[in-house]
Design a protein around this motif. Structure first.
Motif, PDB file in Angstrom:
ATOM      1  N   PRO A  30       1.097  -1.283   0.145  1.00  0.00           N
ATOM      2  CA  PRO A  30      -0.063   0.087   0.006  1.00  0.00           C
ATOM      3  C   PRO A  30       1.003   1.148   0.026  1.00  0.00           C
ATOM      4  CG  PRO A  30      -0.722  -1.609   1.429  1.00  0.00           C
ATOM      5  CD  PRO A  30       0.373  -2.234   1.098  1.00  0.00           C
ATOM      6  N   GLY A  31       0.401   2.314  -0.906  1.00  0.00           N
ATOM      7  CA  GLY A  31       1.190   3.542  -0.977  1.00  0.00           C
ATOM      8  C   GLY A  31       2.204   3.464  -2.015  1.00  0.00           C
ATOM      9  N   LEU A  32       2.671   2.376  -2.783  1.00  0.00           N
ATOM     10  CA  LEU A  32       3.481   2.360  -3.867  1.00  0.00           C
ATOM     11  C   LEU A  32       2.504   2.155  -4.873  1.00  0.00           C
ATOM     12  CD1 LEU A  32       6.242   0.052  -2.388  1.00  0.00           C
ATOM     13  CD2 LEU A  32       5.987   2.626  -2.137  1.00  0.00           C
ATOM     14  N   THR A  33       3.179   2.759  -6.053  1.00  0.00           N
ATOM     15  CA  THR A  33       2.618   2.709  -7.482  1.00  0.00           C
ATOM     16  C   THR A  33       3.494   2.151  -8.673  1.00  0.00           C
ATOM     17  OG1 THR A  33       1.385   4.647  -6.723  1.00  0.00           O
ATOM     18  CG2 THR A  33       1.406   4.043  -9.189  1.00  0.00           C
ATOM     19  N   LEU A  34       3.079   1.210  -9.298  1.00  0.00           N
ATOM     20  CA  LEU A  34       3.723   0.862 -10.445  1.00  0.00           C
ATOM     21  C   LEU A  34       3.541   1.698 -11.859  1.00  0.00           C
ATOM     22  CD1 LEU A  34       5.418  -1.340 -12.297  1.00  0.00           C
ATOM     23  CD2 LEU A  34       3.378  -2.638 -12.337  1.00  0.00           C
ATOM     24  N   THR A  35       4.481   2.442 -12.401  1.00  0.00           N
ATOM     25  CA  THR A  35       4.161   3.046 -13.572  1.00  0.00           C
ATOM     26  C   THR A  35       4.828   2.410 -14.840  1.00  0.00           C
ATOM     27  OG1 THR A  35       3.897   5.197 -12.457  1.00  0.00           O
ATOM     28  CG2 THR A  35       4.420   5.236 -14.882  1.00  0.00           C
TER      29      THR A  35
END
Length: 295
Positions: free
Chosen positions: A259-264
């Protein structure tokens, strides 16, 4: 961060952006300030002027969702702004801290081998970051694409590269990397402001904002605008020092397990100049990681 001040300044800044014509009201002659009056917002939202004035002073603790919705509609808030208002209300209620995922104190996040392996399977640039805009992980092409970020923001403290520090404190490199630096700077600050509303107790974010506000007038000016943004998809333009201009579509996905992390993920139009540039960058990256390929 001072929640009451955040609420006050956010509501005032949004109210100033709505014209009487947009709200379906007569102009009413000369106005001392731009936008709607408090009494007009109150009437349109279906609350008393005294009650809205209390909200605009920052007292949003205990406010019902229906009232927040009415204010969001009256102020023509977009999805990101509406979510920001609700996050500020949660912070005032003391619920945001209970909703935050627990993290191990003092331990820097690193990708699990399985996650890094998945990243490395992508043939296009792929990166993982957090709401503070730290660049935490990437595949080989993602690192090659952001080589100027890694070079310009190298630290001796073990901290990861940070897009905000790069954008505002490494101006020469950043203005070269971002084809539209002004737009990139606006987006950068809006993302940080959104994160500040979502997690107002993040000390690392407080420290970052304080550092940038002290060292960068460009950041300080933008931070005062209270703009927020949901950064999910779109198109970005970069200039890579080796392969030239890149026009890349991007999609950002939340990591459920982190949670709180994003894959771009970035993609180029097939057979476009950008696709050819990425192919060239990928071949150079493969050669540098596999010296035997140069024989």
């Amino acid at each position: 961060m001072d929640n009451r001040a955040e609420v006050r300044e956010f509501l005032i800044s949004r109210r100033a952006k709505v014209t009487p014509q947009q709200a379906g009201l007569p102009d009413g002659g000369n106005r001392r300030v731009p936008g709607l009056r408090r009494s007009e917002v109150a009437t349109l939202a279906g609350v008393s002027t005294e009650y809205y004035a209390k909200l605009e002073r920052g007292a949003v603790g205990g406010v019902s969702a229906s009232v927040l919705d009415a204010i969001a509609r009256t102020l023509h808030l977009d999805d990101a702004e509406r979510a920001h208002l609700f996050h500020l209300a949660q912070a005032a209620n003391g619920t945001s801290s209970r909703m935050r995922p627990r993290r191990r104190a003092g331990k820097r996040w690193t990708p699990r081998p399985s996650l890094q392996g998945a990243l490395d399977q992508f043939t296009a640039p792929a990166i993982i970051g957090n709401g503070r805009m730290d660049l935490l992980a990437c595949n080989h092409l993602g690192r090659a694409m952001h080589s100027s970020l890694y070079t310009a923001t190298t630290t001796t403290t073990g901290e990861p590269p940070n897009f905000a520090r790069f954008t505002f404190l490494e101006l020469d490199a950043a203005r070269d990397f971002y084809s539209d630096w002004e737009g990139a700077a606006d987006i950068c600050v809006a993302i940080l402001r959104t994160e500040a509303g979502r997690d107002p107790h993040d000390k690392d974010l407080h420290d970052l904002v304080g550092e940038l506000s002290t060292r960068s007038p460009d950041f300080r000016h933008r931070w005062g605008s209270h703009n927020v943004r949901t950064h999910g998809s779109g198109t970005k333009h970069f200039h890579h020092h080796e392969v030239g201009d890149l026009e890349l579509a991007y999609e950002s996905l939340d990591l459920i397990s982190d949670p709180g992390l994003t894959l771009t993920l970035y993609t180029a139009e097939p057979d476009s100049p950008t696709a050819q540039a990425l192919d060239l960058l990928a071949s150079w990256t493969a050669a540098s990681t596999n010296p035997s390929s140069l024989d």
